[in-house]
Design a protein around this motif. Structure first.
Motif, mmCIF file in Angstrom:
data_model
loop_
_atom_site.group_PDB
_atom_site.id
_atom_site.type_symbol
_atom_site.label_atom_id
_atom_site.label_comp_id
_atom_site.label_asym_id
_atom_site.label_seq_id
_atom_site.Cartn_x
_atom_site.Cartn_y
_atom_site.Cartn_z
ATOM 1 N N TRP A 329 -12.291 -3.967 -0.053
ATOM 2 C CA TRP A 329 -11.889 -3.557 -1.401
ATOM 3 C C TRP A 329 -10.639 -2.695 -1.252
ATOM 4 C CZ3 TRP A 329 -12.369 -5.285 -5.952
ATOM 5 C CH2 TRP A 329 -12.628 -4.547 -7.103
ATOM 6 N N LEU A 330 -9.504 -3.218 -1.703
ATOM 7 C CA LEU A 330 -8.223 -2.539 -1.515
ATOM 8 C C LEU A 330 -7.829 -1.791 -2.783
ATOM 9 C CD1 LEU A 330 -6.133 -5.431 0.159
ATOM 10 C CD2 LEU A 330 -7.599 -3.735 1.294
ATOM 11 N N ASP A 331 -7.668 -0.487 -2.677
ATOM 12 C CA ASP A 331 -7.240 0.344 -3.802
ATOM 13 C C ASP A 331 -5.713 0.361 -3.816
ATOM 14 O OD1 ASP A 331 -6.665 2.236 -5.681
ATOM 15 O OD2 ASP A 331 -7.937 3.812 -4.832
ATOM 16 N N CYS A 332 -5.143 -0.324 -4.795
ATOM 17 C CA CYS A 332 -3.683 -0.452 -4.898
ATOM 18 C C CYS A 332 -3.113 0.420 -6.016
ATOM 19 C CB CYS A 332 -3.293 -1.909 -5.147
ATOM 20 S SG CYS A 332 -4.005 -3.091 -3.968
ATOM 21 N N ASN A 333 -3.920 1.315 -6.574
ATOM 22 C CA ASN A 333 -3.498 2.083 -7.753
ATOM 23 C C ASN A 333 -2.286 2.964 -7.497
ATOM 24 O OD1 ASN A 333 -5.378 1.606 -10.175
ATOM 25 N ND2 ASN A 333 -6.813 1.767 -8.467
ATOM 26 N N GLU A 334 -2.158 3.433 -6.265
ATOM 27 C CA GLU A 334 -1.042 4.327 -5.931
ATOM 28 C C GLU A 334 0.321 3.623 -6.035
ATOM 29 O OE1 GLU A 334 0.051 6.751 -2.060
ATOM 30 O OE2 GLU A 334 -2.013 7.227 -2.647
ATOM 31 N N LEU A 335 0.290 2.282 -6.016
ATOM 32 C CA LEU A 335 1.549 1.542 -6.150
ATOM 33 C C LEU A 335 2.117 1.664 -7.573
ATOM 34 C CD1 LEU A 335 0.623 -1.770 -4.244
ATOM 35 C CD2 LEU A 335 1.962 0.168 -3.366
ATOM 36 N N GLY A 336 1.272 2.081 -8.512
ATOM 37 C CA GLY A 336 1.733 2.317 -9.886
ATOM 38 C C GLY A 336 2.053 1.053 -10.663
ATOM 39 N N LEU A 337 1.399 -0.041 -10.344
ATOM 40 C CA LEU A 337 1.674 -1.316 -11.005
ATOM 41 C C LEU A 337 0.605 -1.627 -12.047
ATOM 42 C CD1 LEU A 337 2.457 -3.458 -7.809
ATOM 43 C CD2 LEU A 337 4.102 -2.231 -9.248
ATOM 44 N N ASN A 338 0.992 -2.296 -13.133
ATOM 45 C CA ASN A 338 -0.030 -2.778 -14.060
ATOM 46 C C ASN A 338 -0.631 -4.079 -13.512
ATOM 47 O OD1 ASN A 338 1.634 -4.991 -14.799
ATOM 48 N ND2 ASN A 338 2.547 -3.843 -16.511
ATOM 49 N N HIS A 339 -1.573 -4.658 -14.244
ATOM 50 C CA HIS A 339 -2.306 -5.829 -13.741
ATOM 51 C C HIS A 339 -1.359 -6.993 -13.429
ATOM 52 C CE1 HIS A 339 -5.614 -8.548 -13.086
ATOM 53 N NE2 HIS A 339 -5.268 -9.327 -14.085
ATOM 54 N N GLU A 340 -0.469 -7.293 -14.360
ATOM 55 C CA GLU A 340 0.457 -8.428 -14.170
ATOM 56 C C GLU A 340 1.379 -8.183 -12.982
ATOM 57 O OE1 GLU A 340 -0.353 -7.215 -17.242
ATOM 58 O OE2 GLU A 340 -1.592 -9.003 -17.602
#
Length: 393
Positions: A329-340
């Motif tokens: 399970w990779l937490d990518c939230n720090e990249l600051g990207l929305n879903h698209e």
């Protein structure tokens, strides 16, 4: 002499009709992606399973068959040895797949105006199957802790549960987060569901893949309450990489639940395994322990490889170390990207096909699920493509 198994060799799956590659064009609109999504592994199904199937293929008649005498004992012995749970033969029945099993339970035990509880972010058929059968799905989202792992939210469960809630689907071990639920948590869940007359379906397909010294606890084994209200689903298919040979089973300790469910299965001949399912199951559970240990050791090294690679080259992505299974399970939230933007990063820029977190429901936003059941060279290629794409953001 102990056999050493090879998990590094690349196996060309083209022409085998495998979902992992064949679904790229219809689902992603392109077939130039490295597929690390659907939960089967790129390792060869073990030789002892293949040999058992070949031996049966030597006989030229594939007529009606009975279950081999060792089918149930093989399952019972394996569960006793690995999970310290004493399952009785009459508690067991073949089922034609675990997601299918969820659909069967929903139809047998709930009416159209009744509800099913799930605990997202969780394996998406837990939502899709009840909804497809016109049942309302109630969310009891997991609580994310500071360390990235999850707890069940019992206060919320109390709030969302009403008299129409009839079934709770438990993912044990949890997919996508790879959690082994503690005995204490499972006891508390069992007590709640017992008091509220809720049937628990426990999907334990990843139970034989606990990692890093973690231990799987079968839900029905934790208390009499748990045994009385549960239907457990298991299979050797994830562990021994043979999902195409559907060989799932249900375990139902409670006699009333069992008579209702198994009676319905029998009436519809859904309790009769196809020819190869018991053969593959017996081979896996009787001969598979050494292969399983070596495979899990390789997967653990893959986990560490992903952790170290992300730390050094993709610090904006934080992988959660799985306690079980070959999914990360990779937490990518720090990249600051929305879903698209996140999908664009993985698909169009990194040329990777993963499961995106939002398909797993509330709590999945900003996550991606990575299948690491693959040779390390593939993992290295995938992560280097991802690192290049993140650098270009």
């Amino acid at each position: 002499m102990m056999k050493t198994y090879d998990f590094d060799t690349l196996i060309d799956r083209s022409g085998s009709g495998d979902l992992k590659h064949e679904a790229l064009l219809p689902r992603w609109g392109r077939n130039d992606l490295l597929p690390l999504w659907v939960a089967d592994m790129d390792f060869a199904t073990p030789d002892f399973v293949v040999d058992a199937l070949k031996e049966r293929l030597n006989h030229p008649i594939f007529g009606y068959t009975v279950d081999p005498s060792d089918y149930r004992p093989a399952i019972i012995d394996w569960i006793r040895t690995h999970h310290h749970w004493e399952v009785k033969s009459e508690w067991l029945s073949f089922i034609p797949g675990i997601v299918k099993g969820i659909g069967l339970v929903v139809n047998v035990f709930t009416r159209p105006d009744e509800k099913v509880i799930i605990q997202p972010p969780v394996y998406h058929p837990f939502r899709l199957t009840p909804e497809g059968n016109h049942r309302e799905v109630v969310f009891n989202p997991l609580l994310r802790r500071e360390d990235g792992y999850y707890d069940m939210d019992f206060e919320n469960l109390e709030q969302v549960c009403d008299e129409k809630c009839r079934v709770l689907i438990l993912c044990n071990p949890h997919n996508p987060a790879g959690l082994c639920w503690s005995k204490e948590t499972l006891i508390r869940l069992a007590d709640f569901c017992y008091q509220h007359h809720i049937l628990v379906i426990s999907d334990e397909i990843h139970s034989d893949m606990a990692l890093f010294g973690n231990q799987h606890v079968p839900f029905a084994s934790v208390s009499q309450h748990a045994a009385d209200i549960s239907i457990t689903f298991g299979a050797p298919t994830k562990t021994f990489n043979m999902a195409g040979i559907v060989s799932s089973y249900a375990i139902v300790p409670n006699v009333e639940l069992r008579e209702k469910f198994f009676g319905w299965l029998k009436a519809n001949e859904l309790d009769e395994p196809t020819l190869f399912a018991p053969i593959a199951t017996i081979a896996a559970f009787r001969k598979g322990e050494e292969w399983r240990k070596q495979m899990l050791a390789y997967v653990e090294e893959n986990v560490k490889f992903v952790e170290e690679y992300c730390k050094e080259y993709i610090p904006g992505i934080h992988p959660l170390r799985p306690q079980a299974s070959f999914l990360m399970w990779l937490d990518c939230n720090e990249l600051g990207l929305n879903h698209e933007q996140l999908l664009e990063l993985f698909i169009d820029k990194a040329h990777l096909a993963l499961n995106d977190g939002e398909m797993f429901g509330p709590g999945g936003k900003g996550f991606m699920r990575l299948n690491i059941g693959t040779p390390r060279s593939i993992l290295h290629q995938a992560l280097s493509q991802l690192a290049d794409a993140v650098r270009r953001l």
